[in-house]
Design a protein around this motif. Structure first.
Motif, PDB file in Angstrom:
ATOM      1  N   ASP A  55       0.860  -1.179   0.000  1.00  0.00           N
ATOM      2  CA  ASP A  55       0.000   0.000   0.000  1.00  0.00           C
ATOM      3  C   ASP A  55       0.901   1.236   0.000  1.00  0.00           C
ATOM      4  OD1 ASP A  55      -1.651   2.163   0.524  1.00  0.00           O
ATOM      5  OD2 ASP A  55      -2.712   1.204   2.192  1.00  0.00           O
ATOM      6  N   MET A  56       1.232   1.700  -1.189  1.00  0.00           N
ATOM      7  CA  MET A  56       2.192   2.793  -1.313  1.00  0.00           C
ATOM      8  C   MET A  56       1.610   4.142  -0.899  1.00  0.00           C
ATOM      9  SD  MET A  56       5.044   1.390  -1.896  1.00  0.00           S
ATOM     10  CE  MET A  56       6.182   2.649  -2.466  1.00  0.00           C
ATOM     11  N   ASP A  57       0.285   4.266  -0.836  1.00  0.00           N
ATOM     12  CA  ASP A  57      -0.288   5.488  -0.270  1.00  0.00           C
ATOM     13  C   ASP A  57       0.079   5.588   1.210  1.00  0.00           C
ATOM     14  OD1 ASP A  57      -1.419   6.348  -2.657  1.00  0.00           O
ATOM     15  OD2 ASP A  57      -3.346   5.398  -2.243  1.00  0.00           O
ATOM     16  N   LYS A  58       0.044   4.461   1.907  1.00  0.00           N
ATOM     17  CA  LYS A  58       0.439   4.432   3.309  1.00  0.00           C
ATOM     18  C   LYS A  58       1.943   4.690   3.435  1.00  0.00           C
ATOM     19  CE  LYS A  58      -1.218   1.532   6.509  1.00  0.00           C
ATOM     20  NZ  LYS A  58      -1.389   0.296   7.326  1.00  0.00           N
ATOM     21  N   VAL A  59       2.729   4.108   2.548  1.00  0.00           N
ATOM     22  CA  VAL A  59       4.178   4.329   2.564  1.00  0.00           C
ATOM     23  C   VAL A  59       4.483   5.814   2.342  1.00  0.00           C
ATOM     24  CG1 VAL A  59       6.366   3.812   1.393  1.00  0.00           C
ATOM     25  CG2 VAL A  59       4.734   1.976   1.859  1.00  0.00           C
ATOM     26  N   LEU A  60       3.771   6.432   1.430  1.00  0.00           N
ATOM     27  CA  LEU A  60       3.960   7.858   1.173  1.00  0.00           C
ATOM     28  C   LEU A  60       3.708   8.668   2.446  1.00  0.00           C
ATOM     29  CD1 LEU A  60       4.481  10.237  -0.755  1.00  0.00           C
ATOM     30  CD2 LEU A  60       2.069  10.111  -1.399  1.00  0.00           C
ATOM     31  N   LYS A  61       2.651   8.356   3.171  1.00  0.00           N
ATOM     32  CA  LYS A  61       2.380   9.050   4.441  1.00  0.00           C
ATOM     33  C   LYS A  61       3.521   8.826   5.421  1.00  0.00           C
ATOM     34  CE  LYS A  61      -2.628   8.860   4.098  1.00  0.00           C
ATOM     35  NZ  LYS A  61      -3.883   8.312   4.651  1.00  0.00           N
ATOM     36  N   MET A  62       4.009   7.595   5.483  1.00  0.00           N
ATOM     37  CA  MET A  62       5.121   7.291   6.384  1.00  0.00           C
ATOM     38  C   MET A  62       6.339   8.134   6.016  1.00  0.00           C
ATOM     39  SD  MET A  62       4.897   3.157   6.673  1.00  0.00           S
ATOM     40  CE  MET A  62       3.657   2.331   7.668  1.00  0.00           C
ATOM     41  N   CYS A  63       6.604   8.253   4.735  1.00  0.00           N
ATOM     42  CA  CYS A  63       7.764   9.019   4.268  1.00  0.00           C
ATOM     43  C   CYS A  63       7.650  10.494   4.623  1.00  0.00           C
ATOM     44  CB  CYS A  63       7.945   8.841   2.760  1.00  0.00           C
ATOM     45  SG  CYS A  63       8.422   7.171   2.280  1.00  0.00           S
ATOM     46  N   VAL A  64       6.475  11.043   4.475  1.00  0.00           N
ATOM     47  CA  VAL A  64       6.279  12.461   4.773  1.00  0.00           C
ATOM     48  C   VAL A  64       6.393  12.717   6.281  1.00  0.00           C
ATOM     49  CG1 VAL A  64       4.584  14.343   4.744  1.00  0.00           C
ATOM     50  CG2 VAL A  64       4.885  12.909   2.718  1.00  0.00           C
ATOM     51  N   LEU A  65       5.889  11.788   7.082  1.00  0.00           N
ATOM     52  CA  LEU A  65       5.826  12.012   8.524  1.00  0.00           C
ATOM     53  C   LEU A  65       7.013  11.475   9.318  1.00  0.00           C
ATOM     54  CD1 LEU A  65       2.078  11.079   9.122  1.00  0.00           C
ATOM     55  CD2 LEU A  65       3.094  13.366   9.065  1.00  0.00           C
ATOM     56  N   HIS A  66       7.840  10.645   8.727  1.00  0.00           N
ATOM     57  CA  HIS A  66       8.787   9.855   9.520  1.00  0.00           C
ATOM     58  C   HIS A  66       9.749  10.661  10.387  1.00  0.00           C
ATOM     59  CE1 HIS A  66      11.761  10.706   6.396  1.00  0.00           C
ATOM     60  NE2 HIS A  66      12.681  10.093   7.126  1.00  0.00           N
ATOM     61  N   TRP A 108      -2.357   8.891  12.940  1.00  0.00           N
ATOM     62  CA  TRP A 108      -0.918   9.095  12.856  1.00  0.00           C
ATOM     63  C   TRP A 108      -0.176   8.359  13.967  1.00  0.00           C
ATOM     64  CZ3 TRP A 108       0.177  14.837  11.165  1.00  0.00           C
ATOM     65  CH2 TRP A 108      -0.413  15.059   9.918  1.00  0.00           C
ATOM     66  N   THR A 109      -0.784   8.269  15.137  1.00  0.00           N
ATOM     67  CA  THR A 109      -0.168   7.516  16.235  1.00  0.00           C
ATOM     68  C   THR A 109      -0.065   6.042  15.854  1.00  0.00           C
ATOM     69  OG1 THR A 109      -0.984   9.109  17.864  1.00  0.00           O
ATOM     70  CG2 THR A 109      -0.358   6.923  18.693  1.00  0.00           C
ATOM     71  N   THR A 110      -1.114   5.512  15.259  1.00  0.00           N
ATOM     72  CA  THR A 110      -1.112   4.127  14.794  1.00  0.00           C
ATOM     73  C   THR A 110      -0.073   3.937  13.691  1.00  0.00           C
ATOM     74  OG1 THR A 110      -3.431   3.850  15.392  1.00  0.00           O
ATOM     75  CG2 THR A 110      -2.548   2.312  13.760  1.00  0.00           C
ATOM     76  N   LEU A 111       0.020   4.892  12.795  1.00  0.00           N
ATOM     77  CA  LEU A 111       0.995   4.829  11.707  1.00  0.00           C
ATOM     78  C   LEU A 111       2.425   4.805  12.255  1.00  0.00           C
ATOM     79  CD1 LEU A 111       1.059   4.858   8.557  1.00  0.00           C
ATOM     80  CD2 LEU A 111       1.358   7.331   8.724  1.00  0.00           C
ATOM     81  N   ALA A 113       3.358   3.821  15.219  1.00  0.00           N
ATOM     82  CA  ALA A 113       3.576   2.529  15.899  1.00  0.00           C
ATOM     83  C   ALA A 113       3.900   1.444  14.874  1.00  0.00           C
ATOM     84  CB  ALA A 113       2.347   2.161  16.726  1.00  0.00           C
ATOM     85  N   GLU A 114       3.219   1.459  13.745  1.00  0.00           N
ATOM     86  CA  GLU A 114       3.486   0.502  12.671  1.00  0.00           C
ATOM     87  C   GLU A 114       4.897   0.695  12.112  1.00  0.00           C
ATOM     88  OE1 GLU A 114       1.769  -0.614   8.220  1.00  0.00           O
ATOM     89  OE2 GLU A 114       0.467   0.474   9.615  1.00  0.00           O
ATOM     90  N   MET A 115       5.290   1.941  11.943  1.00  0.00           N
ATOM     91  CA  MET A 115       6.628   2.227  11.435  1.00  0.00           C
ATOM     92  C   MET A 115       7.694   1.717  12.399  1.00  0.00           C
ATOM     93  SD  MET A 115       5.709   6.080  10.179  1.00  0.00           S
ATOM     94  CE  MET A 115       7.357   6.666   9.895  1.00  0.00           C
ATOM     95  N   GLU A 116       7.495   1.939  13.672  1.00  0.00           N
ATOM     96  CA  GLU A 116       8.461   1.511  14.686  1.00  0.00           C
ATOM     97  C   GLU A 116       8.562  -0.007  14.768  1.00  0.00           C
ATOM     98  OE1 GLU A 116      10.568   3.352  16.921  1.00  0.00           O
ATOM     99  OE2 GLU A 116      10.169   4.742  15.287  1.00  0.00           O
ATOM    100  N   ALA A 117       7.435  -0.705  14.615  1.00  0.00           N
ATOM    101  CA  ALA A 117       7.427  -2.170  14.708  1.00  0.00           C
ATOM    102  C   ALA A 117       8.124  -2.809  13.504  1.00  0.00           C
ATOM    103  CB  ALA A 117       5.993  -2.682  14.834  1.00  0.00           C
ATOM    104  N   LYS A 118       8.091  -2.150  12.367  1.00  0.00           N
ATOM    105  CA  LYS A 118       8.752  -2.622  11.136  1.00  0.00           C
ATOM    106  C   LYS A 118       8.358  -4.053  10.764  1.00  0.00           C
ATOM    107  CE  LYS A 118      12.837   0.199  12.021  1.00  0.00           C
ATOM    108  NZ  LYS A 118      13.046   0.318  13.461  1.00  0.00           N
ATOM    109  N   GLU A 119       7.083  -4.368  10.927  1.00  0.00           N
ATOM    110  CA  GLU A 119       6.618  -5.728  10.633  1.00  0.00           C
ATOM    111  C   GLU A 119       5.777  -5.833   9.372  1.00  0.00           C
ATOM    112  OE1 GLU A 119       4.649  -6.858  14.241  1.00  0.00           O
ATOM    113  OE2 GLU A 119       6.533  -7.118  15.339  1.00  0.00           O
TER     114      GLU A 119
END
Length: 188
Positions: A55-66, A108-111, A113-119
């Motif tokens: 889901d690259m839309d989600k990846v894009l959000k991760m990239c902008v916010l990371h 964004w908090t959930t996002l 947490a997902e980024m940190e878990a890297k799963e």
């Protein structure tokens, strides 16, 4: 979100435009956190067709916010970052997110947490792209800006993360070829 609250949050993010990273650009200026995040977002958009199961839309959000925590903490290079730095940056992120209203705060908090878990595939893709962008940027900078440890780091950084995705593995290999060509031309 009310207009004033939106502007207040945007103002909290403004330092990302001037906070510098360890990296340098090809014209000899320090890269900013915002510039890294922007090009990382662009990289995610460019690689989206090659990662159809992600889901690259989600990846894009991760990239902008990371790196929003760096609006508060500044950038600390990965090779200098300690667990204490990680905790401080995580707390800065949580403090920033707590300023948001629902549903953004929860999303964004959930996002994060997902980024940190890297799963998830999305978190893994974002992290691989984040490291690849740093390698690509170093290849574009003058060798005089590299620290001695970066000659080896350029050869290994992000390799493991890219392994999960055939296209990113190929992209990492090409970036390594660029590193080798650049260092060989300088006799390094």
């Amino acid at each position: 979100m009310q207009p004033r609250e939106l502007l207040n949050f945007l103002s909290l993010m403004e330092p990302m435009k001037s906070r510098t990273r360890h990296s340098w650009t090809s014209d000899g200026t320090h890269e900013t956190v915002a510039a890294h995040s922007w090009r990382l977002a662009l990289l995610s958009m460019l690689t989206a067709p090659e990662l159809p199961d992600v889901d690259m839309d989600k990846v894009l959000k991760m990239c902008v916010l990371h790196d929003i925590g760096e609006a508060v903490t500044g950038d600390i290079p990965s090779f200098e970052k300690t667990e204490g730095h990680e905790r401080t940056e995580t707390q800065a992120i949580l403090d920033l997110l707590n300023r948001l209203e629902e549903p953004l705060k929860g999303e964004w908090t959930t996002l994060f947490a997902e980024m940190e878990a890297k799963e998830t595939p999305e978190a893994k893709a974002y992290k691989a792209l984040d490291k690849l962008e740093a390698v690509i940027q170093h290849n574009e900078a003058e060798l005089s800006t590299w620290l001695p440890l970066e000659y080896e780091l350029q050869r290994t950084y992000g390799t493991e993360e890219a392994e999960t995705f055939p296209y990113l593995k190929s992209l990492r290999r090409v970036a390594l070829e660029d590193t080798d060509r650049k260092t060989a031309a300088a006799g390094r």
